[in-house]
Motif scaffolding. Sequence first.
Motif, mmCIF file in Angstrom:
data_model
loop_
_atom_site.group_PDB
_atom_site.id
_atom_site.type_symbol
_atom_site.label_atom_id
_atom_site.label_comp_id
_atom_site.label_asym_id
_atom_site.label_seq_id
_atom_site.Cartn_x
_atom_site.Cartn_y
_atom_site.Cartn_z
ATOM 1 N N TYR A 62 27.755 -14.329 18.228
ATOM 2 C CA TYR A 62 27.063 -15.020 17.348
ATOM 3 C C TYR A 62 25.918 -14.171 16.413
ATOM 4 O O TYR A 62 25.218 -14.842 15.740
ATOM 5 C CB TYR A 62 26.378 -16.375 17.937
ATOM 6 C CG TYR A 62 27.279 -17.441 18.272
ATOM 7 C CD1 TYR A 62 27.641 -18.509 17.380
ATOM 8 C CD2 TYR A 62 27.839 -17.455 19.697
ATOM 9 C CE1 TYR A 62 28.770 -19.233 17.504
ATOM 10 C CE2 TYR A 62 29.054 -18.219 19.846
ATOM 11 C CZ TYR A 62 29.171 -19.373 18.965
ATOM 12 O OH TYR A 62 30.230 -20.137 19.303
ATOM 13 N N ILE A 63 25.875 -13.041 16.704
ATOM 14 C CA ILE A 63 25.276 -12.071 15.741
ATOM 15 C C ILE A 63 25.831 -11.387 14.669
ATOM 16 O O ILE A 63 26.846 -10.919 14.580
ATOM 17 C CB ILE A 63 24.598 -10.996 16.652
ATOM 18 C CG1 ILE A 63 23.825 -11.486 17.934
ATOM 19 C CG2 ILE A 63 23.730 -9.901 15.887
ATOM 20 C CD1 ILE A 63 23.026 -10.537 18.762
ATOM 21 N N THR A 64 25.338 -11.787 13.185
ATOM 22 C CA THR A 64 26.078 -11.528 12.249
ATOM 23 C C THR A 64 25.273 -10.622 11.240
ATOM 24 O O THR A 64 25.675 -10.029 10.107
ATOM 25 C CB THR A 64 26.433 -12.659 11.348
ATOM 26 O OG1 THR A 64 24.768 -13.323 11.095
ATOM 27 C CG2 THR A 64 27.096 -13.659 11.994
ATOM 28 N N GLN A 65 24.168 -9.836 11.688
ATOM 29 C CA GLN A 65 23.367 -8.896 11.049
ATOM 30 C C GLN A 65 24.367 -7.553 10.817
ATOM 31 O O GLN A 65 25.399 -7.714 11.248
ATOM 32 C CB GLN A 65 22.074 -8.414 11.564
ATOM 33 C CG GLN A 65 20.988 -9.368 11.617
ATOM 34 C CD GLN A 65 21.389 -10.475 12.464
ATOM 35 O OE1 GLN A 65 22.125 -10.500 13.239
ATOM 36 N NE2 GLN A 65 20.293 -11.639 12.118
ATOM 37 N N ARG A 66 23.933 -6.712 9.631
ATOM 38 C CA ARG A 66 24.553 -5.406 9.494
ATOM 39 C C ARG A 66 25.920 -5.883 8.767
ATOM 40 O O ARG A 66 26.985 -5.111 8.873
ATOM 41 C CB ARG A 66 24.882 -4.638 10.622
ATOM 42 C CG ARG A 66 23.377 -4.383 11.428
ATOM 43 C CD ARG A 66 23.452 -3.787 12.674
ATOM 44 N NE ARG A 66 22.448 -3.431 13.254
ATOM 45 C CZ ARG A 66 22.083 -2.913 14.369
ATOM 46 N NH1 ARG A 66 23.177 -2.952 15.214
ATOM 47 N NH2 ARG A 66 20.703 -2.399 14.767
ATOM 48 N N ASN A 67 26.086 -6.668 7.962
ATOM 49 C CA ASN A 67 27.148 -7.253 7.209
ATOM 50 C C ASN A 67 28.257 -7.336 8.141
ATOM 51 O O ASN A 67 29.464 -7.052 7.866
ATOM 52 C CB ASN A 67 27.488 -5.905 6.365
ATOM 53 C CG ASN A 67 26.943 -6.092 4.991
ATOM 54 O OD1 ASN A 67 26.088 -7.150 4.419
ATOM 55 N ND2 ASN A 67 26.952 -4.990 4.270
ATOM 56 N N MET A 68 27.958 -8.076 9.241
ATOM 57 C CA MET A 68 29.207 -8.427 10.295
ATOM 58 C C MET A 68 29.507 -9.844 10.378
ATOM 59 O O MET A 68 30.393 -10.111 10.981
ATOM 60 C CB MET A 68 28.676 -8.087 11.655
ATOM 61 C CG MET A 68 28.233 -6.556 11.633
ATOM 62 S SD MET A 68 29.660 -5.539 11.449
ATOM 63 C CE MET A 68 30.551 -5.748 13.065
ATOM 64 N N ALA A 69 28.916 -10.806 9.296
ATOM 65 C CA ALA A 69 29.425 -12.093 9.223
ATOM 66 C C ALA A 69 31.058 -12.348 9.166
ATOM 67 O O ALA A 69 31.582 -11.548 8.271
ATOM 68 C CB ALA A 69 28.797 -12.948 8.292
ATOM 69 N N ASP A 70 31.710 -13.198 10.072
ATOM 70 C CA ASP A 70 33.126 -13.252 10.014
ATOM 71 C C ASP A 70 33.526 -14.743 10.606
ATOM 72 O O ASP A 70 33.156 -14.792 11.935
ATOM 73 C CB ASP A 70 33.949 -12.267 10.852
ATOM 74 C CG ASP A 70 35.417 -12.358 10.760
ATOM 75 O OD1 ASP A 70 35.691 -13.343 10.015
ATOM 76 O OD2 ASP A 70 35.916 -11.372 11.273
ATOM 77 N N ASP A 71 33.789 -15.487 10.067
ATOM 78 C CA ASP A 71 34.150 -17.122 10.664
ATOM 79 C C ASP A 71 35.068 -17.028 11.597
ATOM 80 O O ASP A 71 35.688 -17.989 12.051
ATOM 81 C CB ASP A 71 34.307 -18.044 9.287
ATOM 82 C CG ASP A 71 35.480 -17.617 8.439
ATOM 83 O OD1 ASP A 71 36.303 -17.155 8.899
ATOM 84 O OD2 ASP A 71 35.627 -18.505 7.601
ATOM 85 N N GLU A 72 36.001 -15.899 11.856
ATOM 86 C CA GLU A 72 37.038 -15.778 12.747
ATOM 87 C C GLU A 72 36.572 -15.094 14.009
ATOM 88 O O GLU A 72 37.219 -14.967 14.964
ATOM 89 C CB GLU A 72 38.276 -15.164 12.148
ATOM 90 C CG GLU A 72 39.195 -15.645 11.144
ATOM 91 C CD GLU A 72 40.141 -14.895 10.925
ATOM 92 O OE1 GLU A 72 40.562 -13.960 11.634
ATOM 93 O OE2 GLU A 72 41.313 -15.326 9.951
ATOM 94 N N ILE A 73 35.219 -14.786 14.010
ATOM 95 C CA ILE A 73 34.921 -13.823 15.391
ATOM 96 C C ILE A 73 34.859 -14.725 16.612
ATOM 97 O O ILE A 73 34.957 -13.853 17.643
ATOM 98 C CB ILE A 73 33.452 -13.394 14.939
ATOM 99 C CG1 ILE A 73 33.000 -12.164 16.093
ATOM 100 C CG2 ILE A 73 32.478 -14.148 14.987
ATOM 101 C CD1 ILE A 73 34.213 -11.130 16.246
ATOM 102 N N ILE A 74 34.755 -15.755 16.521
ATOM 103 C CA ILE A 74 34.678 -16.596 18.082
ATOM 104 C C ILE A 74 36.117 -16.535 18.413
ATOM 105 O O ILE A 74 36.317 -16.365 19.624
ATOM 106 C CB ILE A 74 33.957 -18.001 17.774
ATOM 107 C CG1 ILE A 74 32.914 -18.021 17.128
ATOM 108 C CG2 ILE A 74 34.196 -18.922 19.003
ATOM 109 C CD1 ILE A 74 31.630 -17.149 17.853
ATOM 110 N N ASP A 75 37.170 -16.940 17.644
ATOM 111 C CA ASP A 75 38.444 -16.919 18.068
ATOM 112 C C ASP A 75 38.723 -15.426 18.529
ATOM 113 O O ASP A 75 39.423 -15.302 19.642
ATOM 114 C CB ASP A 75 39.364 -17.081 17.000
ATOM 115 C CG ASP A 75 39.429 -18.682 16.563
ATOM 116 O OD1 ASP A 75 38.810 -19.366 17.401
ATOM 117 O OD2 ASP A 75 39.725 -18.977 15.276
ATOM 118 N N VAL A 76 38.332 -14.365 17.871
ATOM 119 C CA VAL A 76 38.773 -13.023 18.171
ATOM 120 C C VAL A 76 38.072 -12.725 19.442
ATOM 121 O O VAL A 76 38.702 -12.093 20.514
ATOM 122 C CB VAL A 76 38.335 -12.067 17.160
ATOM 123 C CG1 VAL A 76 37.996 -10.608 17.517
ATOM 124 C CG2 VAL A 76 39.093 -12.377 15.813
#
Length: 367
Positions: free
Chosen positions: A237-251
């Motif tokens: 759930y941390i998205t700083q440093r241009n890391m936001a991705d709405d698939e990350i939880i599934d990943v």
Amino acid sequence: MTRSLFQSLDLGSTTMPNRIAMSPMTRARTTQPGDVPNELMAEYYAQRASAGLIISEATQISQQGQGYSFTPGIFSPAHIEGWKLVTNAVHKKDGRIFLQLWHVGRMSHESFHPDGKPVAPSALSPDAQVWIVDPKTEKGNMVDCPLPRALEKSEIAHIVNDFRQAAANAIAAGFDGVEIHGANGYLIDQFLRRSSNHRTDEYGGSQENRIRFLVEVAEAVAAEIGAERTGIRLSPYITQRNMADDEIIDVILKSAKELNRIGLTYIHLSEADWDDAPTVPDQFRHDLRALYSGKIIVAGKYTKERGDQIIVEGLADIIAYGRPFIANPDLPHRFYNDLPLADFDGGTLFGGTDKGYSDYPSWKQAS
């Protein structure tokens, strides 16, 4: 109020006398040149040996993996000997300590790379800063990260091997185990997210491809030192440093299934610790429990009471504390006896002397 934080726990081959872990925190106090661990660091960690588990500051697995000044390495004989000072001091105080293995990827600075370019899955800027000491002034400042270069496919296997060798070196240095740093926008995390990974080979594109590097590192480290001595840190759930991705939880959940297959002893969730941080939904915690049978560590803005509660609810096994451990070397004692906590000096986090590092008194000393 229960006493769940003070129950013992078997963590792989390590027995913890309590559920309170010291979170990994960069402090940049190594001896120069060479970024070598030293006696000052040994004193600092030994002061905090009453933690159920100490997870060391992030430690670069190679010169390529470094991103900040004065952070320690674990790839040279001098590093191994320096870390022995730390592990011996902690073990003399009946403590337990894991080493966090780190490759920063694009979160780096040109001074650490012969061609001036950090490496990453893709040549995308993190739009972030790292702490760098100016050799002329000997003062550290936050400076912008340069644009990285994309890793050649042939280089990825070498980095996997660097993680494996670093794990072997950690055990040679006396650590009880290692934690793979797969969180907070560093190299493994960069492979996981579409915002930082635009590769078109088998390490990019699909979710299965994007977790491939994480899985290969976990398999290599577990094969080298044993899955029972290997954990990993993730930050869904941390998205700083241009890391936001709405698939990350599934990943992350797909990664957890693979980590369960490999048998890693724990997953350490790095949760944001600032006031307006995103809330981690209970549904994610339940989903993770369903896919992963190892222990779960959580770190964020946890109080003693909130940490105790999440253990009682069965959503975590261990609570890691960062800043409270800086200013309160005897944190478990203070928690157990409901004693007030001292505040830490944020101006002394990176670099310097014993001030704001090993000079915080225990409750007994302060009294």
